[in-house]
Design an enzyme around this catalytic site. Structure first.
Site, mmCIF file in Angstrom:
data_model
loop_
_atom_site.group_PDB
_atom_site.id
_atom_site.type_symbol
_atom_site.label_atom_id
_atom_site.label_comp_id
_atom_site.label_asym_id
_atom_site.label_seq_id
_atom_site.Cartn_x
_atom_site.Cartn_y
_atom_site.Cartn_z
ATOM 1 N N SER A 181 -9.517 -0.326 7.143
ATOM 2 C CA SER A 181 -8.985 -0.270 5.773
ATOM 3 C C SER A 181 -8.248 -1.505 5.287
ATOM 4 O O SER A 181 -7.901 -1.585 4.106
ATOM 5 C CB SER A 181 -8.060 0.931 5.624
ATOM 6 O OG SER A 181 -8.835 2.098 5.549
ATOM 7 N N SER A 217 -9.633 2.010 2.874
ATOM 8 C CA SER A 217 -8.797 2.740 1.958
ATOM 9 C C SER A 217 -7.827 1.860 1.150
ATOM 10 O O SER A 217 -7.373 2.254 0.092
ATOM 11 C CB SER A 217 -7.980 3.781 2.724
ATOM 12 O OG SER A 217 -7.121 3.160 3.659
ATOM 13 N N LYS A 267 0.846 -1.203 0.000
ATOM 14 C CA LYS A 267 0.000 0.000 0.000
ATOM 15 C C LYS A 267 0.875 1.245 0.000
ATOM 16 O O LYS A 267 1.884 1.298 0.726
ATOM 17 C CB LYS A 267 -0.913 -0.036 1.240
ATOM 18 C CG LYS A 267 -1.970 1.050 1.288
ATOM 19 C CD LYS A 267 -2.863 0.877 2.528
ATOM 20 C CE LYS A 267 -3.916 1.958 2.651
ATOM 21 N NZ LYS A 267 -4.726 1.817 3.891
HETATM 22 N N1 GLN Z 1 -12.855 4.296 6.211
HETATM 23 C C1 GLN Z 1 -12.304 4.782 7.441
HETATM 24 C C2 GLN Z 1 -11.946 6.232 7.278
HETATM 25 O O1 GLN Z 1 -12.254 6.773 6.284
HETATM 26 C C3 GLN Z 1 -11.120 3.945 7.841
HETATM 27 C C4 GLN Z 1 -9.902 4.237 7.082
HETATM 28 C C5 GLN Z 1 -8.703 3.416 7.479
HETATM 29 O O2 GLN Z 1 -8.803 2.394 8.165
HETATM 30 N N2 GLN Z 1 -7.540 3.887 7.088
HETATM 31 O O3 GLN Z 1 -11.359 6.849 8.104
#
Ligand code: GLN
Length: 491
Positions: free
Chosen positions: A179, A155, A80
């Site tokens: 994410s 994400s 990532k």
């Molecule tokens: N979807 C969540 C957010 O927008 C979690 C994101 C993540 O785990 N990096 O913050």
């Protein structure tokens, strides 16, 4: 001839170790697959062809010299774009870091290299890991290999999509609110969030430092466990790293694969199995619960009443920490600089850089966080959210006095169509409703494919006490042995 891209990491490593294939052949097969499908999937932001082949050649040379190889030597991995990679672009999905080539490797990436894995490249993500669909990436969304009109989650949607599209057998994600697990669930792959502090944050571009946790993504539970052991463990360069060895997750995954859960007590979180979830998701979850019971697990219902407040608490804590962390992107130290024509003040250049470099969701989070931390509002917002965090931890502690692990669907819905939620941030936030409590508590959570709903994958989440990551791998591997793995239609 075997299609090397269809193999598990375990199978690839065994073939390489036995000299039945070379790391270079394995790497070329994956680079070819990326060239074949990534224009439709867009899992990668950067493919490091030369670096990958050089790493593969080094593994092959070590093998020829008779040197011992680690358990994942020669296995390709997609990383990532939130982790720094020395000399290799790292954008965090943002324009503000476009063109930045970090001068150092993150600890995770360094450990991957030392283990002889082959980094194929950097995967797409929502900007600064804020989002649930990759649609907030400044470089365009990734697509779900199960249906390219749908989101691959976020994400870390790029990492999950790369696995489901057979572009890589292993990937790295980061999980602040879900994410790793949510993209795993909606792509039919495995994603594990380790115990907070169990994997190093050194070189992980910070979003919300008290929650950020890098972790493994794979197509099988055992592959995820092997990757977890390679990347995990104490790192003196991360002040919140836990000074203890990685829990025995590989042994636990092997134990689980025997399909015996006799004596294991699992608690279904009642708050996450009600009306909020899609009927197809609940049906797949219920069938998996029956499968777990058949393997000998004792199943009970457990109420965790404060989990209902996790989402609002998270959306105060995470933006607050982000508003402070992202202050470092000022056009002076990293990446983009806008308006520096020699006549403008430092403040003007900073403001123009941040205006141009950050996307709308990142700006929204910075604004919310700055507000929540401002004097006069701190107690009402940030302070309250921290109290809720304590209550959620107490729910977990009480639950783990009764059961060994908690289970729930990973997400309330299957992969939604691209564009369906971008106009309504709250709908986007709801994708993480079931994953966020674990982050606030700091324990480990894993998503494992458990079935299909209308032809789209559904994930089951296993949550365990802090530093009992092995427990969740055992349960996940047992479920996988009962329901199998899920293959998307040909791309
Ligand atoms: N979807 C969540 C957010 O927008 C979690 C994101 C993540 O785990 N990096 O913050």
């Amino acid at each position: 001839m075997t299609d090397l891209t269809r193999l598990t990491a375990v199978e690839i490593a065994a073939l390489v170790a036995a000299g039945e294939t070379s790391a270079v052949e394995v790497t070329r097969a994956h680079l070819d697959r990326i060239a074949e499908v990534d224009d439709r999937v867009h899992a990668f932001l950067h493919v490091d062809t030369d670096g990958a082949l050089a790493a593969a050649r080094a593994v092959d040379a070590r093998r020829s010299a008779g040197e011992p190889l680690g358990p994942l030597a020669g296995v390709p991995v997609a990383v990532k774009d939130v982790l720094t990679t020395k000399g290799v672009p790292t954008t965090v999905g943002s324009r503000i870091l476009e063109g930045w080539r970090p001068p150092y490797d993150s600890t995770i990436v360094r450990r991957l290299r030392e283990a002889g894995t082959v980094m194929l490249g950097k995967t797409n993500m929502d900007e600064f890991a804020m989002g649930s669909s990759t649609e907030y990436s400044a470089y365009g969304p990734s697509r779900n290999p199960w249906d390219t009109d749908r989101i691959p989650g976020g994400s870390g949607g790029g990492s999950a999509a790369a696995l489901a599209a057979y572009e890589a057998p292993l990937a790295i994600g980061s999980d602040t609110g879900g994410s790793i697990r949510q993209p795993g669930a909606v792509t039919g792959t495995v994603g594990a969030k380790p115990t907070y502090g169990g994997t190093s944050r050194y070189g992980l571009v910070a979003f919300s430092s008290s929650l950020d946790t890098p972790g493994p993504c794979a197509r099988t539970v055992l592959d995820a466990a092997l990757l977890h052991e390679v990347i995990g463990g104490h790192d003196p360069r991360d002040s919140t790293s836990i000074p203890a060895p990685v829990p025995g997750v590989v042994a636990a995954a092997k134990l689980g694969a025997t399909g015996d859960l006799t004596g294991v007590r699992l608690g279904i979180v009642t708050e996450f199995t009600g009306e909020g979830a899609e009927p197809g998701v609940l049906a797949a979850f219920r069938e998996s619960v029956d499968a777990l019971a058949k393997l000998g697990a004792e199943i009970v219902e457990v109420s965790c009443p404060n989990f209902t407040y996790a989402l609002p608490a998270y959306y105060l804590i995470a933006p607050s920490e982000c508003s402070s962390n992202l202050a470092r992107f000022d056009g002076v130290r990293f990446g983009l600089r806008v308006g520096d024509d020699g006549n403008r003040s430092l403040e003007e250049v900073m403001s123009m850089t941040r205006e141009a470099g950050f996307g709308p969701e990142v700006k929204r989070r910075i604004m919310i966080g700055t507000y929540a931390l401002s004097s006069g509002y701190y107690d009402a917002y940030y302070g309250q959210a921290q109290k809720v965090r304590t209550l959620i931890t107490r729910d977990f502690t009480a639950a783990f006095e009764r059961v060994d692990a908690l289970i729930s669907p990973t997400t309330p819905s299957v992969a939604f169509p691209l564009g369906a939620r971008t106009a309504d941030p709250y709908q986007m936030y709801l994708a993480d409703l079931y994953t966020i409590p674990t982050n606030l508590y700091g324990g480990p959570g894993i998503s494992v494919p458990c079935g299909l709903s209308d032809g789209l994958p559904v994930g089951l989440q296993v949550m365990a006490p802090t530093m009992a990551d092995d427990r969740m791998y055992r349960v996940a591997a047992a479920l996988e042995s009962a329901v199998g793995t899920f293959t998307p239609p040909a791309l």
